[in-house]
Design a protein around this motif. Structure first.
Motif, short mmCIF file in Angstrom:
data_model
loop_
_atom_site.label_atom_id
_atom_site.label_comp_id
_atom_site.label_asym_id
_atom_site.label_seq_id
_atom_site.Cartn_x
_atom_site.Cartn_y
_atom_site.Cartn_z
N SER A 159 -11.67 14.07 37.17
CA SER A 159 -11.79 15.23 38.04
C SER A 159 -11.51 14.82 39.48
O SER A 159 -12.13 13.90 40.00
N PHE A 160 -10.58 15.52 40.12
CA PHE A 160 -10.32 15.26 41.53
C PHE A 160 -11.57 15.54 42.36
O PHE A 160 -11.83 14.89 43.36
N SER A 161 -12.37 16.52 41.93
CA SER A 161 -13.53 16.97 42.70
C SER A 161 -14.57 15.88 42.91
O SER A 161 -15.35 15.94 43.85
N ILE A 162 -14.60 14.90 42.04
CA ILE A 162 -15.56 13.81 42.19
C ILE A 162 -15.16 12.90 43.35
O ILE A 162 -16.00 12.30 44.00
N TYR A 163 -13.87 12.82 43.61
CA TYR A 163 -13.36 11.88 44.60
C TYR A 163 -12.93 12.50 45.91
O TYR A 163 -12.91 11.82 46.93
N VAL A 164 -12.52 13.76 45.88
CA VAL A 164 -12.09 14.43 47.10
C VAL A 164 -12.70 15.82 47.13
O VAL A 164 -13.07 16.37 46.10
N ASP A 165 -12.80 16.39 48.31
CA ASP A 165 -13.37 17.72 48.46
C ASP A 165 -12.30 18.74 48.09
O ASP A 165 -11.50 19.16 48.91
N GLY A 166 -12.26 19.07 46.83
CA GLY A 166 -11.25 20.00 46.31
C GLY A 166 -11.42 20.07 44.80
O GLY A 166 -12.35 19.52 44.24
N GLY A 167 -10.52 20.73 44.14
CA GLY A 167 -10.66 20.89 42.70
C GLY A 167 -9.52 20.28 41.94
O GLY A 167 -8.67 19.61 42.50
N GLY A 168 -9.52 20.51 40.64
CA GLY A 168 -8.44 20.06 39.79
C GLY A 168 -8.77 18.80 39.02
O GLY A 168 -9.82 18.19 39.20
N GLU A 169 -7.83 18.46 38.14
CA GLU A 169 -7.97 17.26 37.33
C GLU A 169 -6.69 16.45 37.37
O GLU A 169 -5.61 17.01 37.54
N GLY A 170 -6.86 15.16 37.20
CA GLY A 170 -5.72 14.28 37.02
C GLY A 170 -5.57 14.01 35.53
O GLY A 170 -6.49 13.52 34.89
N ILE A 171 -4.43 14.37 34.96
CA ILE A 171 -4.12 14.09 33.56
C ILE A 171 -3.31 12.80 33.57
O ILE A 171 -2.24 12.74 34.19
N VAL A 172 -3.82 11.75 32.92
CA VAL A 172 -3.25 10.41 33.06
C VAL A 172 -2.56 9.98 31.76
O VAL A 172 -3.14 10.05 30.68
N PHE A 173 -1.32 9.51 31.91
CA PHE A 173 -0.54 8.97 30.81
C PHE A 173 -0.17 7.53 31.15
O PHE A 173 -0.11 7.15 32.33
N TYR A 174 0.10 6.72 30.12
CA TYR A 174 0.40 5.31 30.33
C TYR A 174 1.49 4.85 29.37
O TYR A 174 1.51 5.25 28.21
N SER A 175 2.38 4.00 29.86
CA SER A 175 3.37 3.33 29.02
C SER A 175 3.07 1.84 29.06
O SER A 175 3.30 1.18 30.07
N ALA A 176 2.52 1.32 27.95
CA ALA A 176 2.20 -0.11 27.88
C ALA A 176 3.46 -0.95 27.95
O ALA A 176 3.48 -2.01 28.58
N LYS A 177 4.54 -0.48 27.32
CA LYS A 177 5.80 -1.22 27.31
C LYS A 177 6.33 -1.42 28.72
O LYS A 177 6.81 -2.49 29.07
N HIS A 178 6.24 -0.38 29.56
CA HIS A 178 6.82 -0.44 30.90
C HIS A 178 5.77 -0.68 31.99
O HIS A 178 6.12 -0.77 33.16
N LYS A 179 4.48 -0.76 31.60
CA LYS A 179 3.38 -0.95 32.56
C LYS A 179 3.45 0.12 33.66
O LYS A 179 3.43 -0.18 34.85
N LYS A 180 3.55 1.38 33.22
CA LYS A 180 3.64 2.51 34.15
C LYS A 180 2.55 3.52 33.86
O LYS A 180 2.20 3.76 32.71
N VAL A 181 2.06 4.13 34.92
CA VAL A 181 1.07 5.21 34.84
C VAL A 181 1.72 6.47 35.41
O VAL A 181 2.41 6.41 36.42
#
Length: 188
Positions: A159-181
């Protein structure tokens, strides 16, 4: 802004690199001008991919102040919540695994508008049982970034709201092969 490191041993026993979970410091992602940001593990540590650098900005001062308050609160109490009130219960800093909530704004980037996969998905989920439901409810959600040609697997949300004064969510994806987020902002 760095939020923390996620051990990759949760993903693969032979992978010893930790995954940086970070808040994209870009008003463009919060304004919806940039749908997502990608960053990679390089020889110099985690860095935003070159094609997304122009999306970063330094107009994040009001967010930085709240982030610093949240970091101080966490250091003192070892938990965070949306109001930074020590009398309230803590919120999960990162929800690892599971399925992201679909049917929101962010997942518009998942669907090929020329196919009917989106319709099949929502029809199956509406059924709440059966083979189609089982397939769609348990399949791994992935994201193909056409710009980089990289396939990402769903990692979790925060949740963005936990870290900044605002709303929304961060949906996180990862590629282990390419070491990318890849982080997509959701504001439904």
């Amino acid at each position: 802004m760095p939020l923390g490191l996620l051990s990759t041993t949760k993903l693969a026993q032979d992978d010893k690199d930790n995954i940086l979970i970070a808040m994209p410091i870009s008003m463009a992602i919060f304004d919806g001008d940039v749908p997502y940001i990608v960053y990679s593990l390089t020889d110099h540590g985690w860095q935003v991919d070159a094609s997304y650098l122009e999306s970063l900005s330094d107009d994040f001062e009001s967010y930085r102040e709240y982030y610093q308050k949240a970091a101080s609160f966490y250091k003192k109490h070892a938990f965070l919540n949306m109001s930074l009130n020590e009398a309230e219960d803590g919120e999960p800093l990162f929800e690892f695994g599971g399925q992201p909530e679909l049917g929101c704004n962010w997942d518009a980037y998942l669907w090929d508008e020329e196919s009917d996969d989106e319709t099949r998905y929502f029809d199956a989920i509406d059924e709440e049982s059966g083979d189609n439901y089982d397939h769609y409810a348990t399949r791994e959600i992935g994201f193909f970034d056409e710009q980089s040609g990289v396939d990402f697997s769903y990692l979790g949300t925060f949740s963005f709201s936990i870290y900044v004064d605002g709303g929304g969510e961060g949906i996180v994806f990862y590629s282990a092969k390419h070491k990318k987020v890849l982080i997509i902002a959701e504001f439904s």
